[in-house]
Motif scaffolding. Structure first.
Motif, PDB file in Angstrom:
ATOM      1  N   ARG A  36      84.465  69.594 -46.277  1.00 25.41           N
ATOM      2  CA  ARG A  36      85.528  70.014 -45.355  1.00 25.41           C
ATOM      3  C   ARG A  36      86.665  69.017 -45.389  1.00 25.41           C
ATOM      4  N   ARG A  37      87.859  69.540 -45.469  1.00 26.14           N
ATOM      5  CA  ARG A  37      89.033  68.669 -45.387  1.00 26.14           C
ATOM      6  C   ARG A  37      89.304  68.368 -43.929  1.00 26.14           C
ATOM      7  N   ARG A  38      89.600  67.115 -43.679  1.00 27.80           N
ATOM      8  CA  ARG A  38      89.958  66.737 -42.313  1.00 27.80           C
ATOM      9  C   ARG A  38      91.342  67.271 -41.987  1.00 27.80           C
ATOM     10  N   ARG A  39      91.481  67.699 -40.769  1.00 23.60           N
ATOM     11  CA  ARG A  39      92.783  68.184 -40.306  1.00 23.60           C
ATOM     12  C   ARG A  39      93.725  66.992 -40.175  1.00 23.60           C
ATOM     13  N   ILE A  40      94.933  67.178 -40.661  1.00 28.51           N
ATOM     14  CA  ILE A  40      95.921  66.100 -40.591  1.00 28.51           C
ATOM     15  C   ILE A  40      96.607  66.147 -39.237  1.00 28.51           C
ATOM     16  N   THR A  41      96.554  65.035 -38.543  1.00 33.98           N
ATOM     17  CA  THR A  41      97.170  64.977 -37.215  1.00 33.98           C
ATOM     18  C   THR A  41      98.673  64.768 -37.345  1.00 33.98           C
ATOM     19  N   PRO A  42      99.416  65.174 -36.348  1.00 30.01           N
ATOM     20  CA  PRO A  42     100.863  64.919 -36.374  1.00 30.01           C
ATOM     21  C   PRO A  42     101.179  63.425 -36.474  1.00 30.01           C
ATOM     22  N   GLU A  43     100.346  62.598 -35.860  1.00 28.40           N
ATOM     23  CA  GLU A  43     100.569  61.153 -35.916  1.00 28.40           C
ATOM     24  C   GLU A  43     100.422  60.635 -37.348  1.00 28.40           C
ATOM     25  N   ARG A  44      99.415  61.154 -38.049  1.00 26.50           N
ATOM     26  CA  ARG A  44      99.193  60.714 -39.432  1.00 26.50           C
ATOM     27  C   ARG A  44     100.347  61.181 -40.320  1.00 26.50           C
ATOM     28  N   ALA A  45     100.766  62.419 -40.148  1.00 28.72           N
ATOM     29  CA  ALA A  45     101.907  62.922 -40.921  1.00 28.72           C
ATOM     30  C   ALA A  45     103.146  62.088 -40.628  1.00 28.72           C
ATOM     31  N   ALA A  46     103.343  61.714 -39.364  1.00 24.74           N
ATOM     32  CA  ALA A  46     104.498  60.886 -38.990  1.00 24.74           C
ATOM     33  C   ALA A  46     104.458  59.537 -39.698  1.00 24.74           C
ATOM     34  N   GLU A  47     103.259  58.970 -39.896  1.00 26.06           N
ATOM     35  CA  GLU A  47     103.140  57.713 -40.649  1.00 26.06           C
ATOM     36  C   GLU A  47     103.625  57.896 -42.083  1.00 26.06           C
ATOM     37  N   TRP A  48     103.214  58.996 -42.699  1.00 23.65           N
ATOM     38  CA  TRP A  48     103.634  59.259 -44.088  1.00 23.65           C
ATOM     39  C   TRP A  48     105.145  59.457 -44.165  1.00 23.65           C
ATOM     40  N   TYR A  49     105.694  60.195 -43.195  1.00 25.59           N
ATOM     41  CA  TYR A  49     107.136  60.416 -43.183  1.00 25.59           C
ATOM     42  C   TYR A  49     107.887  59.109 -43.013  1.00 25.59           C
ATOM     43  N   ALA A  50     107.426  58.287 -42.088  1.00 18.68           N
ATOM     44  CA  ALA A  50     108.097  57.006 -41.849  1.00 18.68           C
ATOM     45  C   ALA A  50     108.039  56.125 -43.089  1.00 18.68           C
ATOM     46  N   ALA A  51     106.884  56.085 -43.747  1.00 17.24           N
ATOM     47  CA  ALA A  51     106.756  55.272 -44.962  1.00 17.24           C
ATOM     48  C   ALA A  51     107.688  55.782 -46.053  1.00 17.24           C
ATOM     49  N   ALA A  52     107.746  57.095 -46.228  1.00 17.14           N
ATOM     50  CA  ALA A  52     108.618  57.665 -47.260  1.00 17.14           C
ATOM     51  C   ALA A  52     110.080  57.315 -46.993  1.00 17.14           C
ATOM     52  N   LEU A  53     110.515  57.450 -45.739  1.00 17.62           N
ATOM     53  CA  LEU A  53     111.919  57.160 -45.410  1.00 17.62           C
ATOM     54  C   LEU A  53     112.215  55.664 -45.487  1.00 17.62           C
ATOM     55  N   ASP A  54     111.257  54.843 -45.095  1.00 15.85           N
ATOM     56  CA  ASP A  54     111.449  53.392 -45.228  1.00 15.85           C
ATOM     57  C   ASP A  54     111.624  53.016 -46.695  1.00 15.85           C
ATOM     58  N   LEU A  55     110.762  53.549 -47.546  1.00 17.53           N
ATOM     59  CA  LEU A  55     110.849  53.255 -48.987  1.00 17.53           C
ATOM     60  C   LEU A  55     112.138  53.806 -49.584  1.00 17.53           C
ATOM     61  N   LEU A  56     112.550  54.979 -49.142  1.00 23.27           N
ATOM     62  CA  LEU A  56     113.810  55.557 -49.605  1.00 23.27           C
ATOM     63  C   LEU A  56     114.973  54.645 -49.231  1.00 23.27           C
ATOM     64  N   GLY A  57     114.975  54.165 -47.994  1.00 22.11           N
ATOM     65  CA  GLY A  57     116.036  53.272 -47.541  1.00 22.11           C
ATOM     66  C   GLY A  57     116.019  51.926 -48.249  1.00 22.11           C
ATOM     67  N   GLU A  58     114.840  51.449 -48.604  1.00 23.50           N
ATOM     68  CA  GLU A  58     114.718  50.142 -49.251  1.00 23.50           C
ATOM     69  C   GLU A  58     115.153  50.152 -50.709  1.00 23.50           C
TER      70      GLU A  58
END
Length: 196
Positions: free
Chosen positions: A8-30
């Motif tokens: 079973r795949r674990r359900r992705i929480t909004p908090e976890r998705a927000a971590e991925w989004y923040a990391a992607a945008l931080d790396l994009l900005g860097e």
């Protein structure tokens, strides 16, 4: 003989998705779009690359989802009964630091969109087209209320005028757009051109 159950795949929480989004945008900005990798997002968020690829298909999908997530809502969420009121409501929910960051991220994406068709396609389909549809509906409501003449030729250029304010502020003044600047622009340029 019993069949092995699929894991079973674990359900992705909004908090976890927000971590991925923040990391992607931080790396994009860097480092810009070219330097952003799924490997770097995975390492920064302690997740597997496979999870990220399964969820977004690649960095274009992740970056566009992250940009969408970090917006404070668009014109589709607003209907105050007047065009001026709609833009006031939009500005009231914007935080100036977030606007500055969004301009910086858009600068990082500007060239990448021209060189990466997958990014351009995702950006258009998931951000530009839905926002333009909502923008046209908002202008249509203003026409229906009698605020804008239906034959006003500026209607076809309204989105260009607003985007121009963001680009020109950064390019000409080397400053991010602020609420005061955008309110002044809307009152001095945007509404007088449109409103009957």
């Amino acid at each position: 003989m019993t069949e092995a159950a699929a894991p079973r795949r674990r359900r992705i929480t909004p908090e976890r998705a927000a971590e991925w989004y923040a990391a992607a945008l931080d790396l994009l900005g860097e480092g810009g779009y070219e330097a952003l990798t799924m490997e770097a997002v995975a390492a920064r968020t302690r997740t597997s690359k496979a999870t990220l690829y399964r969820r977004w298909g690649g960095k274009a999908g992740l970056v566009v989802a992250a940009m969408r997530h970090h917006r404070h809502g668009g014109i589709a969420d607003v209907d105050t009964g007047s065009l001026r009121g709609d833009f006031e409501a939009l500005l009231a929910r914007e935080d100036e630091a977030a606007m500055e960051r969004m301009v910086s991220l858009m600068r990082a994406l500007a060239m990448a969109i021209h060189h990466h068709p997958d990014l351009a396609r995702a950006f258009r389909e998931r951000l530009i087209d839905p926002e333009m549809d909502a923008f046209r509906r908002a202008l249509g409501r203003a026409v229906d209320r009698g605020e804008i003449r239906a034959d006003n030729p500026a209607l076809d250029y309204a989105a260009h005028m607003l985007l121009g304010a963001f680009v020109a502020r950064d390019l000409f003044d080397d400053l991010p757009p602020t609420q005061a600047f955008l309110r002044g622009y809307i009152d001095a340029v945007f509404l007088p051109v449109l409103v009957a």
